[in-house]
Design a protein around this motif. Structure first.
Motif, PDB file in Angstrom:
ATOM      1  N   LYS A   1      29.183  41.292  54.258  1.00 52.23           N
ATOM      2  CA  LYS A   1      28.446  40.098  53.823  1.00 52.23           C
ATOM      3  C   LYS A   1      28.602  39.864  52.322  1.00 52.23           C
ATOM      4  CE  LYS A   1      24.967  40.532  57.468  1.00 52.23           C
ATOM      5  NZ  LYS A   1      23.542  40.847  57.782  1.00 52.23           N
ATOM      6  N   GLU A   2      28.607  40.944  51.567  1.00 51.51           N
ATOM      7  CA  GLU A   2      28.739  40.808  50.118  1.00 51.51           C
ATOM      8  C   GLU A   2      30.146  40.348  49.740  1.00 51.51           C
ATOM      9  OE1 GLU A   2      26.664  40.493  46.763  1.00 51.51           O
ATOM     10  OE2 GLU A   2      25.853  41.200  48.666  1.00 51.51           O
ATOM     11  N   ILE A   3      31.156  40.811  50.489  1.00 54.22           N
ATOM     12  CA  ILE A   3      32.524  40.352  50.268  1.00 54.22           C
ATOM     13  C   ILE A   3      32.633  38.863  50.562  1.00 54.22           C
ATOM     14  CG2 ILE A   3      34.860  40.435  51.266  1.00 54.22           C
ATOM     15  CD1 ILE A   3      34.461  42.672  49.338  1.00 54.22           C
ATOM     16  N   LEU A   4      31.967  38.416  51.621  1.00 48.45           N
ATOM     17  CA  LEU A   4      31.943  36.985  51.936  1.00 48.45           C
ATOM     18  C   LEU A   4      31.300  36.185  50.816  1.00 48.45           C
ATOM     19  CD1 LEU A   4      30.862  36.518  55.687  1.00 48.45           C
ATOM     20  CD2 LEU A   4      33.013  35.809  54.633  1.00 48.45           C
ATOM     21  N   ARG A   5      30.267  36.762  50.237  1.00 46.43           N
ATOM     22  CA  ARG A   5      29.427  36.021  49.282  1.00 46.43           C
ATOM     23  C   ARG A   5      30.105  35.798  47.942  1.00 46.43           C
ATOM     24  NH1 ARG A   5      25.244  38.801  50.027  1.00 46.43           N
ATOM     25  NH2 ARG A   5      24.120  37.310  51.328  1.00 46.43           N
ATOM     26  N   ARG A   6      30.781  36.839  47.420  1.00 43.61           N
ATOM     27  CA  ARG A   6      31.232  36.735  46.037  1.00 43.61           C
ATOM     28  C   ARG A   6      32.325  37.758  45.737  1.00 43.61           C
ATOM     29  NH1 ARG A   6      28.254  40.632  42.473  1.00 43.61           N
ATOM     30  NH2 ARG A   6      27.140  42.043  43.877  1.00 43.61           N
ATOM     31  N   TYR A   7      32.978  37.541  44.606  1.00 38.92           N
ATOM     32  CA  TYR A   7      33.903  38.522  44.067  1.00 38.92           C
ATOM     33  C   TYR A   7      33.093  39.544  43.274  1.00 38.92           C
ATOM     34  CZ  TYR A   7      37.172  40.556  40.722  1.00 38.92           C
ATOM     35  OH  TYR A   7      37.891  41.431  39.947  1.00 38.92           O
ATOM     36  N   PHE A   8      33.203  40.825  43.623  1.00 39.07           N
ATOM     37  CA  PHE A   8      32.475  41.822  42.844  1.00 39.07           C
ATOM     38  C   PHE A   8      33.243  43.124  42.672  1.00 39.07           C
ATOM     39  CE2 PHE A   8      31.322  43.128  47.113  1.00 39.07           C
ATOM     40  CZ  PHE A   8      31.191  44.508  47.023  1.00 39.07           C
ATOM     41  N   ILE A   9      34.332  43.326  43.392  1.00 37.42           N
ATOM     42  CA  ILE A   9      35.139  44.540  43.262  1.00 37.42           C
ATOM     43  C   ILE A   9      36.310  44.264  42.330  1.00 37.42           C
ATOM     44  CG2 ILE A   9      36.666  46.140  44.486  1.00 37.42           C
ATOM     45  CD1 ILE A   9      34.922  45.783  46.953  1.00 37.42           C
ATOM     46  N   CYS A  10      36.537  45.150  41.381  1.00 40.44           N
ATOM     47  CA  CYS A  10      37.739  45.053  40.550  1.00 40.44           C
ATOM     48  C   CYS A  10      38.908  45.557  41.395  1.00 40.44           C
ATOM     49  CB  CYS A  10      37.578  45.883  39.278  1.00 40.44           C
ATOM     50  SG  CYS A  10      39.015  45.772  38.182  1.00 40.44           S
ATOM     51  N   THR A  11      39.728  44.644  41.870  1.00 37.41           N
ATOM     52  CA  THR A  11      40.778  44.971  42.842  1.00 37.41           C
ATOM     53  C   THR A  11      41.676  46.136  42.415  1.00 37.41           C
ATOM     54  OG1 THR A  11      40.757  42.665  43.577  1.00 37.41           O
ATOM     55  CG2 THR A  11      42.632  44.017  44.230  1.00 37.41           C
ATOM     56  N   PRO A  12      42.132  46.200  41.154  1.00 35.52           N
ATOM     57  CA  PRO A  12      43.019  47.315  40.779  1.00 35.52           C
ATOM     58  C   PRO A  12      42.381  48.699  40.873  1.00 35.52           C
ATOM     59  CG  PRO A  12      43.152  45.545  39.168  1.00 35.52           C
ATOM     60  CD  PRO A  12      41.993  45.241  40.054  1.00 35.52           C
ATOM     61  N   SER A  13      41.067  48.754  41.027  1.00 33.71           N
ATOM     62  CA  SER A  13      40.396  50.058  41.094  1.00 33.71           C
ATOM     63  C   SER A  13      40.408  50.675  42.476  1.00 33.71           C
ATOM     64  CB  SER A  13      38.944  49.929  40.609  1.00 33.71           C
ATOM     65  OG  SER A  13      38.119  49.338  41.607  1.00 33.71           O
ATOM     66  N   ILE A  14      40.903  49.946  43.485  1.00 37.84           N
ATOM     67  CA  ILE A  14      40.737  50.436  44.856  1.00 37.84           C
ATOM     68  C   ILE A  14      41.842  51.407  45.267  1.00 37.84           C
ATOM     69  CG2 ILE A  14      39.573  48.288  45.500  1.00 37.84           C
ATOM     70  CD1 ILE A  14      42.019  47.558  47.178  1.00 37.84           C
ATOM     71  N   MET A  15      41.460  52.379  46.083  1.00 35.28           N
ATOM     72  CA  MET A  15      42.395  53.218  46.826  1.00 35.28           C
ATOM     73  C   MET A  15      42.136  52.940  48.299  1.00 35.28           C
ATOM     74  SD  MET A  15      42.785  57.404  47.025  1.00 35.28           S
ATOM     75  CE  MET A  15      43.628  57.613  45.452  1.00 35.28           C
TER      76      MET A  15
ATOM     77  N   PRO B   1      29.218  42.331  31.200  1.00 36.68           N
ATOM     78  CA  PRO B   1      30.233  42.800  32.155  1.00 36.68           C
ATOM     79  C   PRO B   1      31.037  41.643  32.736  1.00 36.68           C
ATOM     80  CG  PRO B   1      28.064  42.826  33.172  1.00 36.68           C
ATOM     81  CD  PRO B   1      27.843  42.506  31.723  1.00 36.68           C
ATOM     82  N   PHE B   2      32.278  41.936  33.064  1.00 42.31           N
ATOM     83  CA  PHE B   2      33.171  40.909  33.612  1.00 42.31           C
ATOM     84  C   PHE B   2      32.613  40.283  34.874  1.00 42.31           C
ATOM     85  CE2 PHE B   2      36.643  39.524  36.338  1.00 42.31           C
ATOM     86  CZ  PHE B   2      37.373  38.705  35.483  1.00 42.31           C
ATOM     87  N   VAL B   3      31.977  41.084  35.714  1.00 46.01           N
ATOM     88  CA  VAL B   3      31.495  40.596  36.999  1.00 46.01           C
ATOM     89  C   VAL B   3      30.421  39.521  36.845  1.00 46.01           C
ATOM     90  CG1 VAL B   3      29.635  42.257  37.408  1.00 46.01           C
ATOM     91  CG2 VAL B   3      30.978  41.390  39.355  1.00 46.01           C
TER      92      VAL B   3
END
Length: 334
Positions: free
Chosen positions: A155-169, A328-330
């Motif tokens: 639901k949070e992914i649907l709602r908004r951008y909040f994860i810094c994509t380059p940080s993911i594994m 913060p960027f977010v």
């Protein structure tokens, strides 16, 4: 025995940064790493810079594309050669701190298999490597202020951008089950987040484990540029989200996201895509007079983009200043 982590680095015209980016992988405290580099037909000296590093470290897998095939397809090239249990998608201008992979693997190995992604906080740096700010605001102890969504975050992914994509594994088995990145799209993260978060969980590590480079117009979203393909890709992802969503709450959240994309269509002077988003919204709820008015104005082809581009340049300078002041960027306007 430590599981292998495959780092897939896609490069297009990053001659000034690609060596530092690749060295940040080579110099990790974690040793079981497969590094795959794809030069996506760069027109600068990126290929020569990469080749010199490959000469020093022949274990690097180097793929040389003769023409630019797009980010998603290039990443899938690397995924096809990947032997790792976990995958990192690395941009050729970003930098990883030495302990990143070690910490993320440790977290992943302690989690159940229904966790598809481990992500972290990130620092933003300029072209010279000077620190600009953080993705999530930091407390004095170096940990993020507030609560970062973790676990079931669809639901949070649907709602908004909040994860810094380059940080993911990412867990490779999940990527393979999803068929990798969708090669029909012009960008990857929104689609991957929607498809993976629907069925899998995400885990947040409260550490700064990525340095993301901010270049001249990195904060100016490409969604607002006339003729950009990202709005079409976003519409494709919203259609997928419509098919995946089940509860009324999820549909309501998606409806709000679609309205935001219609605003982007207005600024990008893209009436056809605005109409497509409006049609999708109508399957969820009555678009209402405000949305219909915006779509109507979009169809008038009002020359608003030039004005927005002037505003965007001012906003970028303001956002950089705010980041240096600790915002913060977010939380910045996107």
């Amino acid at each position: 025995m430590n599981p292998i982590v495959t780092v897939i680095c896609t490069c297009y015209n990053h001659e000034l940064f690609v060596r530092e980016s690749l060295l940040s992988v080579i110099q990790q405290t974690y040793s079981a790493i497969q590094l795959i580099v794809i030069d996506n037909a760069s027109t600068d000296e990126s290929r020569r810079v990469i080749q010199r590093l490959v000469d020093e470290y022949p274990e690097i897998v180097f793929i040389r594309n003769t023409h630019n095939i797009g980010l998603c397809r290039a990443f899938n090239q690397g995924l096809g050669e990947a032997t790792g249990k976990y995958i990192i998608d690395l941009a050729a201008d970003d930098v990883m701190p030495p302990n990143r992979i070690e910490m993320q693997v440790k977290a992943f190995e302690s989690l159940p298999k229904d966790y598809a992604v481990v992500f972290s906080n990130a620092a933003y740096i300029d072209s010279s490597g000077a620190k600009l700010g953080y993705h999530y605001a930091l407390r004095a102890n170096g940990h993020a202020k507030g609560q970062v969504p973790t676990g079931d975050i669809y639901k949070e992914i649907l709602r908004r951008y909040f994860i810094c994509t380059p940080s993911i594994m990412m867990r490779k088995s999940v990527l393979m089950k999803l068929g990798g990145y969708d090669e029909n799209l012009s960008y990857e993260d929104f689609d991957f987040f929607i498809r993976s978060a629907h069925d899998y969980k995400y885990h947040y590590i409260d550490e700064v484990l990525m340095y993301k480079r901010v270049l001249d117009d990195s904060l100016a979203t490409q969604f607002y540029r006339i003729g950009n393909p990202m709005l079409r890709s976003s519409w494709e992802v919203c259609n997928k989200a419509y098919d995946l969503s089940r509860s009324q709450e999820e549909y309501d959240i998606l409806a709000n996201r679609i309205r935001e994309f219609i605003k982007k269509c207005f600024v990008a002077e893209d009436p056809e895509q605005a109409l497509a988003f409006r049609k999708l919204l109508n399957y969820i709820e009555d678009p209402g007079w405000k949305t219909d008015l915006l779509v109507f104005l979009c169809r008038l082809h009002l020359p608003v983009n030039w004005l927005y581009q002037r505003y965007a340049k001012w906003r970028n300078h303001r956002n950089l200043a705010l980041m240096q002041q600790g915002v913060p960027f977010v939380q910045l306007e996107r």
